[in-house]
Scaffold this active site. Structure first.
Site, PDB file in Angstrom:
ATOM      1  N   CYS A 122      32.831  29.954  33.711  1.00  0.00           N
ATOM      2  CA  CYS A 122      32.981  31.178  32.869  1.00  0.00           C
ATOM      3  C   CYS A 122      34.186  30.999  32.064  1.00  0.00           C
ATOM      4  CB  CYS A 122      32.887  32.359  33.407  1.00  0.00           C
ATOM      5  SG  CYS A 122      33.181  33.670  32.542  1.00  0.00           S
ATOM      6  N   HIS A 143      37.182  38.533  31.597  1.00  0.00           N
ATOM      7  CA  HIS A 143      37.306  37.544  32.621  1.00  0.00           C
ATOM      8  C   HIS A 143      38.335  36.461  32.098  1.00  0.00           C
ATOM      9  CE1 HIS A 143      35.007  34.599  35.786  1.00  0.00           C
ATOM     10  NE2 HIS A 143      36.338  35.037  36.130  1.00  0.00           N
TER      11      HIS A 143
END
Length: 471
Positions: A71, A127
């Site tokens: 990610c 993130h």
């Protein structure tokens, strides 16, 4: 990402471009999480995606499009236009407890769009670090933000566990602070409504840039019961939930017929699903498919150019401008692609050559049609969808023993062999040597890995029971 072993991520990426009458088009960039190659309707999936299929059919499908297998690296390359080896994010993700973030030494994509006169907004998963206020999305080019800062959380409560403490803390924020009144509001619906609100409140005095980063369909697998009924025919419960809610088979995703999964360097962990649609494309490009090599880092220069911006203040970019390739069908300017070089990943086997790139190191790259993998690429199985296993496919063809610890070099012609069945490393050693030299040259430009130890001061219990900056 409800445990450490499940921390790796495969990204589906697609985006929509909607033009305005002004020279600068409005841009809506949509990113879905853990979406497998075989999880979209137009790739033959049993999961029905009629809206996405319709949008893609009216735009340009990107069938040679690559992201990162986890990610943070994908999002970092989208926001910076730079490879992991040039931002220090070569290894793993940014964990919530780590004092880490996308480096501040170069403007983000949002910074450049804002500089070009855009109103910039983000909804969903960040993130990219938050241990200091400077790393928060509303301090990195976005005028407004609504979403969560960590890597995963409960879809309804918006809580995220701290380490292995079994204690969960809120991670839902906007640019003004924590959002405490949305418990019970399913995140896919919540984020969609927030994105609609951004569009409806947008003023025509400026063009719009909206980055929509869904939590779906990342674990934990949670979905409103009413959506499960349409997939009652899928016997596998995980796959059935995922269909509503990737590439991570144990979390319901599927990459078939590609090899490997989320977190691996096989194409099942790297080959994304993508399309471009909207009025910025000419009618002649409607329904087209491009097999030009495109990478997630390419959106940075592509969108900045489309916005009429410039690259003053940027560190050297690894992305290339792909707008002519998408909008006109011109050949891609990208001839090579570095998937990654990870010096912290456990080494595998012995170096193949003393004077070449160390093949015990985990790395992968593309040059033209050839793909080279070194080190330990991760599990290399081919996994048919759970609902069709042993029905349509010759399982002896798709299930094989994993490579031994001794072997650490693979070479594939991805154009001729996109499913990575035929290793050419022994047949074409000269190609291997050439590509190892290319890896060596790329590795020489690497910056040190940023992967600090967990900081106990990150504990949300010390900060009002809310995930957020602690330095």
């Amino acid at each position: 990402m409800n445990n450490r072993a499940g921390a790796l991520i495969l990204v589906l990426l697609f985006h929509l471009l909607h033009s305005s009458e002004a020279r600068q088009p409005n841009v809506v960039f949509v990113l879905a999480d853990d979406y497998g190659y075989n999880d979209i309707g137009y790739h033959g999936s049993e999961i029905k995606t009629p809206t996405l299929d319709e949008l893609a059919a009216g735009g340009v499908k990107l069938e040679n499009y690559y992201v990162q297998p986890i990610c943070t690296p994908t999002r970092s390359q989208l926001m910076s236009g730079r490879y992991q080896i040039h931002t220090g994010l070569q290894h793993g993700i940014i964990w919530p407890e780590q004092p880490n973030g996308l480096p501040l030494n170069s403007p983000t994509l949002a910074d450049k769009m804002k500089e070009s006169g855009y109103s910039t907004h983000m909804v969903g998963k960040w993130h990219l670090g938050f241990y200091k206020k400077e790393y928060l999305p509303w301090n990195r080019g976005f005028d407004t933000y609504f979403g969560y800062l960590t890597g995963s959380e409960d879809y309804y409560t918006h809580l995220r566990e701290f380490g292995a403490s079994s204690k969960f803390y809120l991670d839902l924020h906007n640019e003004r602070g924590p959002v405490k009144n949305e418990s019970g509001h399913y995140s896919a619906h919540l984020f969609t409504q927030k994105a609609i609100d951004v569009i409806n409140s947008h003023k025509d005095s400026k063009p719009l840039f909206l980055y929509m980063a869904y939590q779906s369909v990342h674990g934990p697998l949670q979905v409103p019961d009413k959506y499960l009924k349409q997939y009652e025919h899928i016997e596998d419960e995980t796959r059935r939930t995922y269909a509503d809610n990737g590439g991570k088979p144990i979390k319901g995703g599927n990459n078939f017929p590609l090899r490997g999964e989320k977190g691996t360097l096989w194409d099942g962990g790297l080959h994304g699903v993508g399309f471009v649609a909207g009025g910025a494309l000419s009618r002649e490009r409607s329904g087209k498919v491009t097999t030009a090599l495109i990478h997630v880092s390419d959106w940075y220069p592509t969108l900045v150019r489309l916005a009429g911006g410039h690259f003053n203040g940027c560190l050297p970019l690894d992305g290339v401008d792909q707008w002519d390739t998408i909008s006109k069908g011109s050949p891609s300017k990208r001839l090579m692609l570095l998937h990654n070089i990870d010096p912290l990943y456990k080494k595998s086997g012995a170096p193949l050559y003393a004077d070449k790139f160390d093949t015990s190191i985990r790395a992968a790259m593309r040059s033209g049609s050839y793909k080279l993998i070194t080190g330990d690429p991760g599990p290399g199985k081919w996994t048919p969808p759970p609902s069709t296993q042993n029905q349509q496919y010759n399982t002896s063809l798709y299930f094989c023993e994993e490579p031994s610890d001794v072997k650490n070099v693979w070479l594939f012609n991805i154009t001729a062999d996109p499913t990575e069945h035929h290793d050419l490393s022994e047949e074409r050693p000269q190609v291997v040597r050439i590509m190892l030299d290319l890896l060596s040259k790329m590795n020489a430009t690497s910056v040190p890995v940023r992967y600090p130890p967990f900081d106990p001061k990150s504990n949300p219990a010390l900060h009002g029971n809310i995930w957020g900056p602690w330095e």
